[in-house]
Write a protein that holds these residues in place. Structure first.
Motif, PDB file in Angstrom:
ATOM      1  N   GLU A 390       0.923   6.120 -12.043  1.00 35.28           N
ATOM      2  CA  GLU A 390       2.087   6.687 -12.736  1.00 35.28           C
ATOM      3  C   GLU A 390       2.827   5.581 -13.505  1.00 35.28           C
ATOM      4  OE1 GLU A 390       4.361   9.310 -10.207  1.00 35.28           O
ATOM      5  OE2 GLU A 390       6.007   9.302 -11.665  1.00 35.28           O
ATOM      6  N   ASN A 391       3.025   4.437 -12.855  1.00 31.04           N
ATOM      7  CA  ASN A 391       3.673   3.310 -13.537  1.00 31.04           C
ATOM      8  C   ASN A 391       2.870   2.883 -14.765  1.00 31.04           C
ATOM      9  OD1 ASN A 391       5.843   3.138 -11.903  1.00 31.04           O
ATOM     10  ND2 ASN A 391       5.180   1.319 -10.769  1.00 31.04           N
ATOM     11  N   ALA A 392       1.537   2.797 -14.587  1.00 36.32           N
ATOM     12  CA  ALA A 392       0.682   2.351 -15.692  1.00 36.32           C
ATOM     13  C   ALA A 392       0.822   3.298 -16.878  1.00 36.32           C
ATOM     14  CB  ALA A 392      -0.764   2.282 -15.227  1.00 36.32           C
ATOM     15  N   LYS A 394       3.619   5.391 -17.328  1.00 34.24           N
ATOM     16  CA  LYS A 394       5.037   5.386 -17.753  1.00 34.24           C
ATOM     17  C   LYS A 394       5.370   4.173 -18.618  1.00 34.24           C
ATOM     18  CE  LYS A 394       7.294   5.603 -13.884  1.00 34.24           C
ATOM     19  NZ  LYS A 394       8.249   5.757 -12.778  1.00 34.24           N
ATOM     20  N   TYR A 395       4.865   2.997 -18.160  1.00 39.55           N
ATOM     21  CA  TYR A 395       5.221   1.773 -18.880  1.00 39.55           C
ATOM     22  C   TYR A 395       4.125   1.401 -19.877  1.00 39.55           C
ATOM     23  CZ  TYR A 395       8.716   1.654 -15.254  1.00 39.55           C
ATOM     24  OH  TYR A 395       9.753   2.006 -14.433  1.00 39.55           O
ATOM     25  N   ASN A 396       3.548   2.402 -20.522  1.00 39.26           N
ATOM     26  CA  ASN A 396       2.490   2.173 -21.507  1.00 39.26           C
ATOM     27  C   ASN A 396       3.007   2.473 -22.909  1.00 39.26           C
ATOM     28  OD1 ASN A 396      -0.172   1.728 -22.453  1.00 39.26           O
ATOM     29  ND2 ASN A 396      -0.963   2.593 -20.529  1.00 39.26           N
ATOM     30  N   SER A 418      -5.517  -1.060 -14.382  1.00 35.87           N
ATOM     31  CA  SER A 418      -5.138  -1.921 -15.524  1.00 35.87           C
ATOM     32  C   SER A 418      -4.605  -1.029 -16.622  1.00 35.87           C
ATOM     33  CB  SER A 418      -6.318  -2.709 -16.075  1.00 35.87           C
ATOM     34  OG  SER A 418      -7.352  -2.774 -15.142  1.00 35.87           O
ATOM     35  N   ASP A 419      -3.681  -1.564 -17.397  1.00 40.74           N
ATOM     36  CA  ASP A 419      -3.145  -0.759 -18.505  1.00 40.74           C
ATOM     37  C   ASP A 419      -2.928  -1.620 -19.727  1.00 40.74           C
ATOM     38  OD1 ASP A 419      -0.359  -1.797 -18.638  1.00 40.74           O
ATOM     39  OD2 ASP A 419      -0.252  -1.012 -16.574  1.00 40.74           O
ATOM     40  N   SER A 420      -2.713  -0.918 -20.855  1.00 41.74           N
ATOM     41  CA  SER A 420      -2.484  -1.627 -22.128  1.00 41.74           C
ATOM     42  C   SER A 420      -1.000  -1.538 -22.461  1.00 41.74           C
ATOM     43  CB  SER A 420      -3.296  -0.938 -23.220  1.00 41.74           C
ATOM     44  OG  SER A 420      -2.866   0.420 -23.306  1.00 41.74           O
ATOM     45  N   HIS A 443      15.604   1.314 -19.875  1.00 44.61           N
ATOM     46  CA  HIS A 443      14.352   1.965 -20.221  1.00 44.61           C
ATOM     47  C   HIS A 443      13.765   2.697 -19.016  1.00 44.61           C
ATOM     48  CE1 HIS A 443       9.864   1.897 -20.899  1.00 44.61           C
ATOM     49  NE2 HIS A 443      10.318   2.685 -21.878  1.00 44.61           N
ATOM     50  N   SER A 444      13.819   2.020 -17.891  1.00 48.74           N
ATOM     51  CA  SER A 444      13.283   2.609 -16.666  1.00 48.74           C
ATOM     52  C   SER A 444      14.010   3.901 -16.344  1.00 48.74           C
ATOM     53  CB  SER A 444      13.426   1.612 -15.514  1.00 48.74           C
ATOM     54  OG  SER A 444      13.235   2.262 -14.303  1.00 48.74           O
ATOM     55  N   ARG A 445      15.337   3.849 -16.499  1.00 46.58           N
ATOM     56  CA  ARG A 445      16.131   5.041 -16.186  1.00 46.58           C
ATOM     57  C   ARG A 445      15.761   6.183 -17.129  1.00 46.58           C
ATOM     58  NH1 ARG A 445      21.572   2.886 -15.374  1.00 46.58           N
ATOM     59  NH2 ARG A 445      20.752   2.225 -13.373  1.00 46.58           N
ATOM     60  N   GLY A 449      12.649   6.257 -13.782  1.00 45.87           N
ATOM     61  CA  GLY A 449      12.299   5.344 -12.676  1.00 45.87           C
ATOM     62  C   GLY A 449      13.472   5.133 -11.724  1.00 45.87           C
ATOM     63  N   THR A 450      13.174   4.944 -10.454  1.00 44.31           N
ATOM     64  CA  THR A 450      14.246   4.694  -9.475  1.00 44.31           C
ATOM     65  C   THR A 450      14.242   3.241  -9.017  1.00 44.31           C
ATOM     66  OG1 THR A 450      12.767   5.252  -7.669  1.00 44.31           O
ATOM     67  CG2 THR A 450      14.124   7.034  -8.547  1.00 44.31           C
ATOM     68  N   GLY A 451      13.181   2.499  -9.337  1.00 42.40           N
ATOM     69  CA  GLY A 451      13.096   1.106  -8.862  1.00 42.40           C
ATOM     70  C   GLY A 451      12.611   1.020  -7.430  1.00 42.40           C
ATOM     71  N   LEU A 452      12.171   2.151  -6.880  1.00 45.77           N
ATOM     72  CA  LEU A 452      11.739   2.145  -5.467  1.00 45.77           C
ATOM     73  C   LEU A 452      10.227   2.288  -5.316  1.00 45.77           C
ATOM     74  CD1 LEU A 452      14.513   4.432  -3.952  1.00 45.77           C
ATOM     75  CD2 LEU A 452      14.238   1.981  -3.575  1.00 45.77           C
ATOM     76  N   GLY A 453       9.556   2.711  -6.413  1.00 47.28           N
ATOM     77  CA  GLY A 453       8.127   3.039  -6.328  1.00 47.28           C
ATOM     78  C   GLY A 453       7.283   1.895  -5.778  1.00 47.28           C
ATOM     79  N   LEU A 454       7.422   0.686  -6.331  1.00 48.17           N
ATOM     80  CA  LEU A 454       6.582  -0.431  -5.892  1.00 48.17           C
ATOM     81  C   LEU A 454       6.959  -0.904  -4.482  1.00 48.17           C
ATOM     82  CD1 LEU A 454       5.957  -2.569  -9.116  1.00 48.17           C
ATOM     83  CD2 LEU A 454       4.381  -1.084  -7.896  1.00 48.17           C
ATOM     84  N   ALA A 455       8.267  -0.754  -4.121  1.00 46.04           N
ATOM     85  CA  ALA A 455       8.677  -1.115  -2.750  1.00 46.04           C
ATOM     86  C   ALA A 455       7.959  -0.204  -1.760  1.00 46.04           C
ATOM     87  CB  ALA A 455      10.191  -0.982  -2.600  1.00 46.04           C
TER      88      ALA A 455
HETATM   89  P1  ADP Z   1      10.344   2.465 -11.099  1.00 43.31           P
HETATM   90  O1  ADP Z   1      10.648   3.651 -10.278  1.00 43.31           O
HETATM   91  O2  ADP Z   1      11.516   2.027 -11.910  1.00 43.31           O
HETATM   92  O3  ADP Z   1       9.111   2.590 -11.872  1.00 43.31           O
HETATM   93  P2  ADP Z   1       8.902   0.561  -9.507  1.00 43.31           P
HETATM   94  O4  ADP Z   1       9.289  -0.046  -8.243  1.00 43.31           O
HETATM   95  O5  ADP Z   1       7.714   1.453  -9.511  1.00 43.31           O
HETATM   96  O6  ADP Z   1      10.178   1.298 -10.061  1.00 43.31           O
HETATM   97  O7  ADP Z   1       8.652  -0.575 -10.539  1.00 43.31           O
HETATM   98  C1  ADP Z   1       9.572  -1.648 -10.673  1.00 43.31           C
HETATM   99  C2  ADP Z   1       9.601  -2.178 -12.074  1.00 43.31           C
HETATM  100  O8  ADP Z   1       8.377  -2.880 -12.331  1.00 43.31           O
HETATM  101  C3  ADP Z   1       9.670  -1.101 -13.119  1.00 43.31           C
HETATM  102  O9  ADP Z   1      11.007  -0.803 -13.381  1.00 43.31           O
HETATM  103  C4  ADP Z   1       8.989  -1.718 -14.287  1.00 43.31           C
HETATM  104  O10 ADP Z   1       9.930  -2.473 -15.039  1.00 43.31           O
HETATM  105  C5  ADP Z   1       7.996  -2.657 -13.679  1.00 43.31           C
HETATM  106  N1  ADP Z   1       6.613  -2.114 -13.710  1.00 43.31           N
HETATM  107  C6  ADP Z   1       5.988  -1.512 -12.697  1.00 43.31           C
HETATM  108  N2  ADP Z   1       4.716  -1.172 -13.047  1.00 43.31           N
HETATM  109  C7  ADP Z   1       4.548  -1.580 -14.338  1.00 43.31           C
HETATM  110  C8  ADP Z   1       3.473  -1.530 -15.270  1.00 43.31           C
HETATM  111  N3  ADP Z   1       2.287  -0.982 -14.976  1.00 43.31           N
HETATM  112  N4  ADP Z   1       3.691  -2.085 -16.504  1.00 43.31           N
HETATM  113  C9  ADP Z   1       4.863  -2.653 -16.783  1.00 43.31           C
HETATM  114  N5  ADP Z   1       5.905  -2.723 -15.974  1.00 43.31           N
HETATM  115  C10 ADP Z   1       5.765  -2.196 -14.749  1.00 43.31           C
END
Ligand code: ADP
Length: 492
Positions: A390-392, A394-396, A418-420, A443-445, A449-455
């Protein structure tokens, strides 16, 4: 003060206390050797004295025995032989020796007849005693009868004037050991006096040592109690022993960890409140501005209500993510392990995310190197994969691509996304797993994005005893690699 003394005494009485053990050990080390020494010395003194006495008396009896022979006491000499001493003189010698040693000497001839008794009661009688008979057979005997207080011994009278030595008589002597007993008693009195003094000194020493040696440990307890009661925030220090230093160091480390945990918890609560307040503030502004306008057009109402609804959605997402994170941390030990076809799971997740990718015209490819089956928690695994893919997306960039790879060796399977996309700045790489961290907040907002996904993702990976790593070039794209043991039960 009295309470403290009472407390110390109570501690002394408890065998589990170090103080009591030190007390007992010092007492034992002080008393046992002194008691053993006392009895050892008394017993060996007694043995030596008895032996000395026996050999002194034996020597004197041998001399008298010679006198007896030389003066023809047993009529063993040829007729007409006259010795240098009269019979009376020899008797007087026997009297002297029996008086000197408070004893009795009996001279017995080869027919076992008593020829002389210093007590004068057995003369002329025949004596049949084992000791005497053994003595005639060449065996000297000495007995110490402690109970009745005498020493009995036999001394052979050997005639060496002929070619072969002949035992012509035996002296049966019993002497009193009163003198030895008296000395022993005097010695014992002195020894017991000394022993009592030593006992008192040892008890005093044991008490002092048990209090002094344990004091540093009490200081450790006091220092910890002060920290516990909140009087002190400092690191504690009790440098008296290496052991107290180790305990105190361990405690200080624990304290530091707890403080760090406390600070991070505080930060987390601050962040949570802030994150929750932001959509609320937006809703409030939107509602206020509607309220402040009288006769606002319906379109405006509708537009604002759409915004309010999206802020509520956002608030909802934050709360859902927060709950997921908290649940994950709370149930850190609980994994619902099932045997899973990982390829199928990836396919399913990609299918779910394809509409999102399509929206941004992002190409989503899956490259599977082999069929992977693993023993993992299905819900947490799909959380990991969904968040990363989802991040790959969203942040594409629009018209970009996302490649998902799955491979395995005999121990781990590797899931790579991997993403571009936009990439992550180098200085942010260390922080992206922190709760509420976002590289570009606005941008995330915007993209929800909540900033919690990767945690959440990292926490789930660690629960599987796996690892997560990232490489990224800003403006070019990122690559997240997750490595999970094929069986995290075995890996544990
Ligand atoms: P969020 O809910 O904001 O996506 P995450 O914890 O998933 O929170 O990600 C933290 C931050 O790491 C994101 O706000 C984003 O800036 C960055 N990030 C995560 N994955 C990617 C990615 N694939 N490409 C670029 N930035 C990323």
């Amino acid at each position: 003060m009295i309470g403290k003394i009472f407390h110390e005494l109570k501690k002394l009485l408890s065998l589990r206390s170090l103080q009591a053990r030190i007390f007992i050990i010092v007492l034992a080390v002080g008393i046992v050797p002194s008691v053993v020494m006392r009895y050892g010395i008394l017993v060996s003194y007694e043995e030596r004295s008895v032996q000395n006495r026996i050999s002194t008396v034996q020597n004197q009896l041998m001399i008298i025995g010679n006198h007896l022979l030389n003066n023809n006491y047993f009529n063993t000499k040829p007729e007409g032989y006259i010795g240098s001493m009269s019979r009376e003189a020899i008797n007087a010698e026997l009297e002297t020796i029996s008086n000197l040693y408070e004893g009795r000497v009996m001279i017995i001839n080869s027919s076992l007849k008593v020829v002389r008794d210093t007590y004068g009661i057995s003369e002329g009688k025949t004596i049949i005693s084992e000791e005497v008979i053994q003595c005639f057979h060449g065996q000297n005997i000495s007995n110490y009868d402690k109970e009745h207080g005498y020493i009995e011994m036999t001394t052979p009278i050997i005639d060496t004037s002929t070619n072969s030595s002949v035992i012509v008589g035996v002296m049966l002597t019993s002497i009193s050991n009163d003198a030895i007993e008296a000395t022993l008693m005097a010695l014992d009195r002195k020894a017991s006096l000394l022993g009592n003094l030593m006992l008192v000194a040892t008890i005093a020493m044991a008490l002092i040592l048990s209090f002094v040696l344990v004091r540093p440990f009490n200081r450790v307890t006091d220092a910890i109690n002060e920290v516990k009661a909140g009087y002190s925030n400092e690191r504690i220090s009790v440098p008296d022993y290496a052991e107290t230093v180790h305990i105190v160091n361990a405690f200080n480390q624990l304290l530091e960890r707890m403080r760090a945990l406390d600070t991070s918890r505080q930060e987390f609560v601050e962040n949570v409140s802030h994150e929750l307040k932001t959509p609320m503030a937006a809703i409030k502004v939107l509602a206020d501005s509607l309220l402040s306008q009288q006769d606002a057009p319906t379109e405006l109402y509708q537009e604002f209500l759409v915004d309010i609804a999206s802020e509520i959605d956002r608030e909802n997402r934050i709360i859902t993510d927060l709950l997921a994170l908290v649940k994950m941390e709370k149930k850190a030990q609980e994994l619902n392990i099932v045997s899973l076809n990982v390829n199928d799971l990836v396919e399913l997740i990609l299918k779910r995310l394809r509409p999102l990718a399509r929206k941004k015209d992002v190409e989503l490819v899956f490259e599977s190197m082999r069929q992977v089956s693993a023993e993992v928690d299905e819900v947490k695994m799909s959380l990991i994969m969904t968040n990363l893919v989802e991040n790959a997306i969203k942040y594409n960039k629009d018209h970009g691509w996302v490649r998902v790879e799955l491979d395995a060796d005999y121990q781990y399977f590797v899931f790579k996304v991997s993403d571009s996309g936009l990439g992550i700045p180098a200085e942010s790489l260390a922080h992206i797993y922190e709760r509420f961290y976002r590289v570009d907040k606005s941008h995330s907002r915007e993209i929800g994005g909540t900033g919690l996904g990767l945690a959440i993702t990292k926490s789930a990976v660690l629960m599987h005893r796996g690892s997560i790593s990232v490489t990224s070039v800003e403006g070019e794209g990122s690559c997240f690699t997750v490595k999970i043991p094929l069986s995290c039960v075995m890996a544990g």
